[in-house]
Each structure stands twice: as C-alpha cells, then as structure tokens.
Design an enzyme around this catalytic site. Structure first.
Site, mmCIF file in Angstrom:
data_model
loop_
_atom_site.group_PDB
_atom_site.id
_atom_site.type_symbol
_atom_site.label_atom_id
_atom_site.label_comp_id
_atom_site.label_asym_id
_atom_site.label_seq_id
_atom_site.Cartn_x
_atom_site.Cartn_y
_atom_site.Cartn_z
ATOM 1 N N LYS A 95 0.861 -1.182 0.000
ATOM 2 C CA LYS A 95 0.000 0.000 0.000
ATOM 3 C C LYS A 95 0.893 1.226 0.000
ATOM 4 O O LYS A 95 2.048 1.151 0.444
ATOM 5 C CB LYS A 95 -0.866 -0.017 1.262
ATOM 6 N N GLY A 128 -26.270 1.525 1.438
ATOM 7 C CA GLY A 128 -25.389 2.144 0.443
ATOM 8 C C GLY A 128 -25.748 1.724 -0.970
ATOM 9 O O GLY A 128 -25.661 0.538 -1.314
ATOM 10 N N VAL A 187 -21.113 -0.132 -5.992
ATOM 11 C CA VAL A 187 -21.212 -1.573 -5.737
ATOM 12 C C VAL A 187 -22.630 -1.933 -5.262
ATOM 13 O O VAL A 187 -23.301 -2.791 -5.852
ATOM 14 C CB VAL A 187 -20.178 -2.032 -4.686
ATOM 15 N N GLY A 200 -24.319 2.983 -3.834
ATOM 16 C CA GLY A 200 -23.295 3.552 -4.713
ATOM 17 C C GLY A 200 -22.948 2.596 -5.836
ATOM 18 O O GLY A 200 -23.789 1.810 -6.294
#
Ligand code: NAD
Length: 360
Positions: A79, A179, A183, A181
């Site tokens: 990362k 949610g 996905v 959004g």
C-alpha cells in the site's frame, strides 16, 4: 528526492520519500511478496502526523496480503500513502514524483487507485513508472473495479445462503442493503432482477428515489436499516458499522457485503458468531475488484473473461472459510486469516524447496 527506510517488524520493505522540490511526502509499505508483487492502492490523506500515515499504510498493506492470499490472485500485499490535502496538493509534478518513488522499488510494489486518487492521477504516475494498474479500459487496463466487486458479492451470497439457509435460490430471501453507490447499486439491481425482496437505504435521497422504482425494492431511512427483519444484511457504504450498538439490533441471519472494515473491533466477529449470525469476511467477499486488477498484471495482459472466471472462485473461497470455521470452531473472520496464513506458509515452503532444488 530523499528516500529513507523505516524499520517495521514483519514487513519486507517500508520506505518514506521526501521531495522538497515538489512537496511530496509519501510512504510505501511492501508487507509480503511471497505470493507475488505487492499490489495495493495509493491513498492521499491529510494525516496530521507522519506516525499516523505510517500506522495506516502498515495496517492497509498487511490487509492486502491477506486479501490477495485468500483470493488466489498471485499477488502480495502493499500500500502507499501520500501525506497531503487532496483538494489542494494534487499536482502533476507531485504525482510524477510519486511515480518515480514507486518506480524506485523496481516492481516489488504495484500501485492502483484508492481514497483521494483517480484516473487522472494514475495517468500522471504512469508517465514515470510502468507499475500502475486500474487505468481506463481504452488504454488496455482493467478499468473501474466496481462492477467486478458487485459480481463477487453476488457470487459470495450463494455460498452464504447455502451455508445458512441450505438454498442457492437467492430470489427466495429478503435482503437489507446499506449504500446504493457503485457496488451496492449493482447488487440491488441484480437482486431485484432475480425477483428478490430488497430493503435499501442511502444518505443520498435522490439515489433512494431511483431505486424505489425497481421491482421488489423498498426504502427505509438511515439507521432503520439495522432493524429490518430481513434474512441477509449487505453493507455497501461505510466501515465500522458492525459494532456494540448495531449488532444487537440485527434480525438477519447473514451479513455479507462489500464495505471495507465492517467490524469495528475483532471482538465484534465473536459477537456475531455467538448470536448465530453468519459473517462473510469483507476482504473475501469484496475481492472482485482486486481479482480483476490482478488479471491486468499477467504478462499476457488484461482479459475480462479470465477476470470473471476467477471472480467465480469467491464462492469456493467462502466455502473454505465456512468449513474451516466449523471444523476448527473459529469465527469466519479468524478462519479467513487461518486460510490466508496456510496459503502463505505453503508458498514459503514451496519457494524454499525450489531454491534448494535449484542449488542441489
Ligand atoms: P460509493 O461511494 O460509490 O458508494 C457508497 C454509497 O454509500 C454512496 O451512495 C453513499 O451515499 C452511501 N452512504 C454513505 N454513508 C452512508 C450511510 N451512513 N448510510 C447509508 N448510505 C451511506 O462506494 P462503492 O465503490 O460502492 O464502495 C462501497 C463500499 O465498498 C466502500 O466501503 C468501499 O470501500 C468498499 N469496496 C468497494 C470496492 C469497489 O470496487 N468499488 C472494492 C472493495 C471494497
């Protein structure tokens, strides 16, 4: 650019860059490359201290090792974070300096999008390094991962409903989704198309209105989603939503969604388990996006058919986790770590053997 090594136990390589010319201050953590080059997104965040940034990049890179190990992507975990304000500091010169920083690791770290970083920034990075993934489809890259993440969630739901309800008829169950959004929206459209009953919520009222028009979909307000008397709860918004306040309210028998870091603390995995709620570890069921990107890293390049075939394996991954959980009396979250550790251990053993073989 000044690059300093940071000592971190259990991590292969952690480095910090300071570039006074462009203002870049960034950290890359390569946690583990046993299974392949360390792939993980680049995050830009206004961290208040360097320590906070280092803590975040260490935690996130380790998470990527486990996620990729369970998803069999052939990748390791890494990362990167840039310390800065994404509204003011995101210049081409800063991003190109970040590109040179990524390049300095010679491919042991491969970057991608994360919070605060979009396609434009990746394109600037790409001017300095080839180790960038998730660019546009037109450029031969794997594109937006969200539809693949949604596909993986649906695939994972089969494993969950078979485990808990003994059925793969997704249409016969009632879902609550937090949610709507990229996905969550795709997941709801798919469940509605199958003929299932779906209760949804989003803080965005317009989005709620759009989805209320779909067959079988009804909308509730905000926090009411935790009280819905459904079979499966699908969190697709925020992290930390499985906690001491929300878990006692849940009436569902399964929690299986895309949101990252759903459990506020490790103890909440045990609380779900004790209440007989089956939890699909988020980093396994939401791996569709990383699986899609991993196909781009192959020498032959990206092929959507291969990505889709690999995403089907999320079903098998979850079955393995649930079986391990039953057999070893672990929570599914603990079982997922066990599966990942075993995979890493096996690969270390094989790597050791192949070195020995080649020297004998
Ligand atoms: P998104 O930003 O497109 O959608 C999130 C939705 O959640 C938005 O519509 C937002 O209005 C809504 N929301 C925010 N707070 C809410 C609340 N308190 N209650 C109800 N709704 C709320 O994000 P996404 O790409 O769909 O990702 C959803 C989650 O899945 C995130 O946690 C993300 O980290 C995780 N995830 C996404 C991917 C991917 O490929 N996009 C991959 C792995 C994990």
């Amino acid at each position: 650019m000044k690059i300093d090594k940071i000592e971190a136990d259990g991590y292969e390589n952690v480095v910090m860059a300071n570039d006074p010319e462009t203002g870049l201050k960034a950290v890359i953590a390569v946690h583990d490359t046993t299974l392949g080059p360390a792939l993980g997104g680049l995050r830009m965040w206004n961290y208040t201290t360097e320590e906070e940034a280092i803590f975040d990049v260490l935690r996130l890179s380790k998470g990527m090792t486990y996620k990729s190990a369970c998803a069999n992507t052939g990748l390791g975990g890494g990362k990167a974070v840039i310390i800065g304000d994404q509204r003011k500091d995101k210049t081409e010169s800063l991003m190109r300096a970040m590109g040179r920083f990524v390049d300095s690791l010679g491919g042991s770290y491969i970057t991608a999008e994360d919070v605060g970083i979009g396609i434009q920034e990746l394109e600037w990075l790409q001017k300095e390094t080839q180790y960038v993934t998730g660019l546009s489809r037109q450029s031969g890259s794997s594109g937006n991962p969200s539809p693949f993440t949604a596909r993986g969630v649906i695939r994972g739901l089969f494993a969950c409903t078979e485990e808990k309800f003994g059925t793969s008829h997704l249409d016969r169950l009632h879902y609550s989704v937090q949610g709507l959004g990229q996905v969550g929206g795709d997941v709801v459209r798919c469940l509605s198309m199958l003929g299932a009953r779906v209760t949804v919520t989003d803080i965005n009222e317009d989005r709620c209105m759009d989805f209320a028009a779909l067959p079988g979909v009804e909308v509730v307000r905000g926090d009411e989603i935790y009280d819905v008397d459904a079979d499966v709860f699908i969190p697709c918004a925020l992290g930390g939503i499985l906690n001491g306040d929300t878990i006692p309210r849940l009436k569902v028998k399964v929690v299986a969604g895309a949101a990252n870091n759903q459990l506020l603390g490790e103890e909440h995995a045990a609380e779900l388990h004790d209440r007989g709620i089956l939890y699909a570890p988020d980093f396994i069921i939401n791996a569709g996006g990383i699986i899609n990107v991993s196909v781009e890293v192959r020498p032959e390049g990206y092929d959507e058919r291969i990505a889709v075939a690999k995403i089907e394996n999320i079903y098998d991954g979850l079955r393995e986790v649930f079986e391990t959980s039953r057999r070893e009396n672990l929570t599914p979250a603990e079982a997922a770590y066990r599966v990942a550790e075993n995979r890493l251990e096996e690969a270390r053993h094989m790597n050791g053997q192949s070195v020995a073989d080649s020297t004998s």
